[in-house]
Write an enzyme that holds these catalytic residues in place. Structure first.
Site, PDB file in Angstrom:
ATOM      1  N   ARG A  31       0.883  -1.184   0.000  1.00 41.95           N
ATOM      2  CA  ARG A  31       0.000   0.000   0.000  1.00 41.95           C
ATOM      3  C   ARG A  31       0.908   1.218   0.000  1.00 41.95           C
ATOM      4  O   ARG A  31       1.685   1.408   0.940  1.00 41.95           O
ATOM      5  CB  ARG A  31      -0.925  -0.030   1.225  1.00 41.95           C
ATOM      6  CG  ARG A  31      -1.768   1.215   1.370  1.00 41.95           C
ATOM      7  CD  ARG A  31      -2.934   1.027   2.314  1.00 41.95           C
ATOM      8  NE  ARG A  31      -4.025   0.323   1.664  1.00 41.95           N
ATOM      9  CZ  ARG A  31      -5.292   0.320   2.096  1.00 41.95           C
ATOM     10  NH1 ARG A  31      -5.613   0.977   3.195  1.00 41.95           N
ATOM     11  NH2 ARG A  31      -6.229  -0.339   1.448  1.00 41.95           N
TER      12      ARG A  31
ATOM     13  N   HIS B 213      -6.923   0.908  -7.106  1.00 40.16           N
ATOM     14  CA  HIS B 213      -7.159   0.005  -5.957  1.00 40.16           C
ATOM     15  C   HIS B 213      -7.763  -1.295  -6.511  1.00 40.16           C
ATOM     16  O   HIS B 213      -8.956  -1.561  -6.335  1.00 40.16           O
ATOM     17  CB  HIS B 213      -8.091   0.679  -4.959  1.00 40.16           C
ATOM     18  CG  HIS B 213      -8.132   0.036  -3.596  1.00 40.16           C
ATOM     19  ND1 HIS B 213      -7.330  -1.045  -3.241  1.00 40.16           N
ATOM     20  CD2 HIS B 213      -8.877   0.316  -2.491  1.00 40.16           C
ATOM     21  CE1 HIS B 213      -7.592  -1.382  -1.980  1.00 40.16           C
ATOM     22  NE2 HIS B 213      -8.531  -0.570  -1.507  1.00 40.16           N
TER      23      HIS B 213
ATOM     24  N   GLN C  15      -9.908  -3.953  -4.428  1.00 44.00           N
ATOM     25  CA  GLN C  15     -11.224  -3.452  -4.025  1.00 44.00           C
ATOM     26  C   GLN C  15     -12.248  -3.687  -5.127  1.00 44.00           C
ATOM     27  O   GLN C  15     -13.372  -4.122  -4.873  1.00 44.00           O
ATOM     28  CB  GLN C  15     -11.147  -1.950  -3.708  1.00 44.00           C
ATOM     29  CG  GLN C  15     -12.485  -1.338  -3.327  1.00 44.00           C
ATOM     30  CD  GLN C  15     -13.006  -1.882  -2.014  1.00 44.00           C
ATOM     31  OE1 GLN C  15     -12.300  -1.894  -1.023  1.00 44.00           O
ATOM     32  NE2 GLN C  15     -14.248  -2.346  -1.994  1.00 44.00           N
TER      33      GLN C  15
ATOM     34  N   ASP D 278     -17.531   6.965  -2.165  1.00 37.67           N
ATOM     35  CA  ASP D 278     -16.364   6.738  -1.309  1.00 37.67           C
ATOM     36  C   ASP D 278     -16.143   8.045  -0.556  1.00 37.67           C
ATOM     37  O   ASP D 278     -16.794   9.058  -0.842  1.00 37.67           O
ATOM     38  CB  ASP D 278     -15.156   6.382  -2.210  1.00 37.67           C
ATOM     39  CG  ASP D 278     -13.866   6.110  -1.426  1.00 37.67           C
ATOM     40  OD1 ASP D 278     -13.949   5.828  -0.212  1.00 37.67           O
ATOM     41  OD2 ASP D 278     -12.772   6.180  -2.034  1.00 37.67           O
TER      42      ASP D 278
ATOM     43  N   CYS E  99     -16.597   1.355  -0.538  1.00 37.73           N
ATOM     44  CA  CYS E  99     -15.452   0.491  -0.200  1.00 37.73           C
ATOM     45  C   CYS E  99     -15.104   0.530   1.282  1.00 37.73           C
ATOM     46  O   CYS E  99     -14.415  -0.368   1.770  1.00 37.73           O
ATOM     47  CB  CYS E  99     -14.239   0.887  -1.043  1.00 37.73           C
ATOM     48  SG  CYS E  99     -13.643   2.565  -0.708  1.00 37.73           S
TER      49      CYS E  99
ATOM     50  N   ARG F  20     -13.660  -8.692   0.272  1.00 41.92           N
ATOM     51  CA  ARG F  20     -12.239  -8.362   0.127  1.00 41.92           C
ATOM     52  C   ARG F  20     -11.406  -9.607   0.414  1.00 41.92           C
ATOM     53  O   ARG F  20     -10.383  -9.835  -0.201  1.00 41.92           O
ATOM     54  CB  ARG F  20     -11.832  -7.247   1.111  1.00 41.92           C
ATOM     55  CG  ARG F  20     -12.540  -5.908   0.955  1.00 41.92           C
ATOM     56  CD  ARG F  20     -12.314  -5.262  -0.370  1.00 41.92           C
ATOM     57  NE  ARG F  20     -10.901  -5.187  -0.716  1.00 41.92           N
ATOM     58  CZ  ARG F  20     -10.006  -4.353  -0.156  1.00 41.92           C
ATOM     59  NH1 ARG F  20     -10.373  -3.481   0.745  1.00 41.92           N
ATOM     60  NH2 ARG F  20      -8.735  -4.368  -0.532  1.00 41.92           N
TER      61      ARG F  20
HETATM   62  N1   CP Z   1     -11.476  -0.591   1.469  1.00 40.22           N
HETATM   63  C1   CP Z   1     -10.241  -0.620   1.995  1.00 40.22           C
HETATM   64  O1   CP Z   1      -9.224  -0.736   1.301  1.00 40.22           O
HETATM   65  O2   CP Z   1     -10.201  -0.562   3.365  1.00 40.22           O
HETATM   66  P1   CP Z   1      -8.899  -0.451   4.282  1.00 40.22           P
HETATM   67  O3   CP Z   1      -8.274   0.891   4.005  1.00 40.22           O
HETATM   68  O4   CP Z   1      -9.412  -0.570   5.680  1.00 40.22           O
HETATM   69  O5   CP Z   1      -7.961  -1.565   3.917  1.00 40.22           O
HETATM   70  N1  NVA Z   2     -10.119   6.566  -1.714  1.00 35.77           N
HETATM   71  C1  NVA Z   2      -9.751   6.046  -0.413  1.00 35.77           C
HETATM   72  C2  NVA Z   2      -9.970   4.560  -0.375  1.00 35.77           C
HETATM   73  C3  NVA Z   2      -9.676   3.919   0.949  1.00 35.77           C
HETATM   74  C4  NVA Z   2      -9.846   2.425   0.913  1.00 35.77           C
HETATM   75  C5  NVA Z   2      -8.305   6.399  -0.109  1.00 35.77           C
HETATM   76  O1  NVA Z   2      -7.467   6.312  -1.020  1.00 35.77           O
HETATM   77  O2  NVA Z   2      -8.020   6.767   1.019  1.00 35.77           O
END
Ligand code: CP
Ligand code: NVA
Length: 334
Positions: free
Chosen positions: A107, A134, A137, A248, A290, A317
């Site tokens: 990440r 992502h 997701q 989101d 998400c 997920r």
């Molecule tokens: N949707 C998602 O990626 O959640 P987290 O940030 O909790 O992993």
């Molecule tokens: N758009 C959000 C998604 C989190 C899962 C972010 O990037 O923080």
């Protein structure tokens, strides 16, 4: 070189449908068919490093529990645990970590970080979220929509039968409406949904635009599959005729200092029953997000309603991430 999972843009419609189908098979095997003792443990002795520079609940829990289920070891390396970013570069870290583990789930901030990691890594790299994409997701979203459409077609939900239908039979023709930011989630939808034969209408405020390369890919795919692809600044226009409304957070990780401006710019974008019904969504419309969620972008009435698929979506997920890990670390390719 190893195969990676950086974005769904890199894979064909058949590969993506089959990945979702594999996730559904893993879910049914794990939850409904086989007792714990009789299952295979194909990752015995293998390690997946989780290189996370941002917070996570779902992605982390889904990944760690999937690797445990498959018999391997998940090693969480948060930004406060390792030298990366403080005493060591990403390039050196990728070379070192990938020399000792069998896979990396990362990440990151900017998307070029995950691209560099994939380029340098001797083992498969999975994108656990970047500023641009992502992918895991969106696999979970596809799986959730497949299950939902399957249930609607069956007219009942009391037994798990989603594995009896292939996602290529349920997903094409679905109309998805996005109401929110031009962020990583929308961009991942843009590079997959049109390719899969799904219609996509996205409402984002003026000046919130997706990357041009993403828009070009989506336009090209929608031309090939003959699907509708609409960009608008009007949420009502996006929602008209939709099977599912998706949003989101308006403030993604790393954008915290823009909060005040964003709250102003997104005025009128909160998803509510009134908004969706006035706009003329399908009678049986549903809602996805998400997570994590703030009440700014969707009110409690919608979020906790029967129309909301958010908690099955979060659980999925796990099965979709398990399918990706199984594909890359057991079979060596998607
Ligand atoms: N949707 C998602 O990626 O959640 P987290 O940030 O909790 O992993
Ligand atoms: N758009 C959000 C998604 C989190 C899962 C972010 O990037 O923080």
């Amino acid at each position: 070189p190893p195969s990676h999972f950086i974005t769904t843009a890199d894979y064909s419609a058949d590969q993506l449908f089959n990945l979702v189908d594999r996730a559904i098979q893993l879910k049914v095997e794990s939850k409904y068919q086989y007792p714990q003792s009789s299952r295979e443990r194909p990752l015995t002795g293998k390690t997946l490093a989780l290189l996370f520079s941002k917070l996570s609940t779902r992605t982390r829990v889904a990944t760690e529990s999937s690797v445990a289920y498959l018999g391997g070891h998940a090693m969480f390396l948060g930004s406060r645990d390792i030298q990366l970013g403080v005493n060591e570069s990403l390039l050196d870290t990728s070379r070192v970590v990938s020399s000792m583990v069998d896979g990396i789930m990362a990440r990151v901030g900017e998307h070029d970080e995950i691209e560099l990691l994939a380029k340098e890594s001797k083992v498969p790299v999975i994108n656990a979220l970047s500023a641009k994409y992502h992918p895991t997701q969106i696999l979970a979203d596809l799986m959730t929509l497949h299950e939902h459409i399957h249930h609607l077609q069956q007219g009942k939900k009391d037994q798990y039968t989603a594995h009896t239908q292939h996602p290529s039979e349920t997903l094409p023709g679905t109309k998805v409406a996005w109401v929110g930011d031009a962020n990583n989630i929308l961009q991942e939808m843009l590079v997959s949904f049109p390719k899969l034969g799904m219609h996509l209408s996205a409402a984002c405020p003026q000046d919130y635009r997706c990357d041009q390369d993403v828009v070009d890919l989506a336009k090209n795919d929608s031309k090939v599959t003959g699907t509708d692809l609409v960009f608008t600044t009007n949420p009502q226009e996006a929602i008209k005729g939709a099977d599912v409304v998706v949003t989101d957070t308006w403030i993604s990780m790393g954008q915290e200092e823009e909060k005040t401006k964003r709250l102003q710019d997104f005025a009128g974008y909160q998803v509510t029953m009134d908004m969706v019904e006035k706009a003329g969504a399908k009678l049986d419309w549903s809602f996805m997000h998400c997570l994590p969620r703030k009440s700014e972008e969707v009110d409690d009435e919608v979020f906790y309603s029967d129309r909301s698929l958010v908690f099955p979506e979060a659980e999925n997920r796990k099965w979709t991430i398990m399918a990706v890990i199984d594909a890359l670390m057991v079979n060596g390719r998607i």
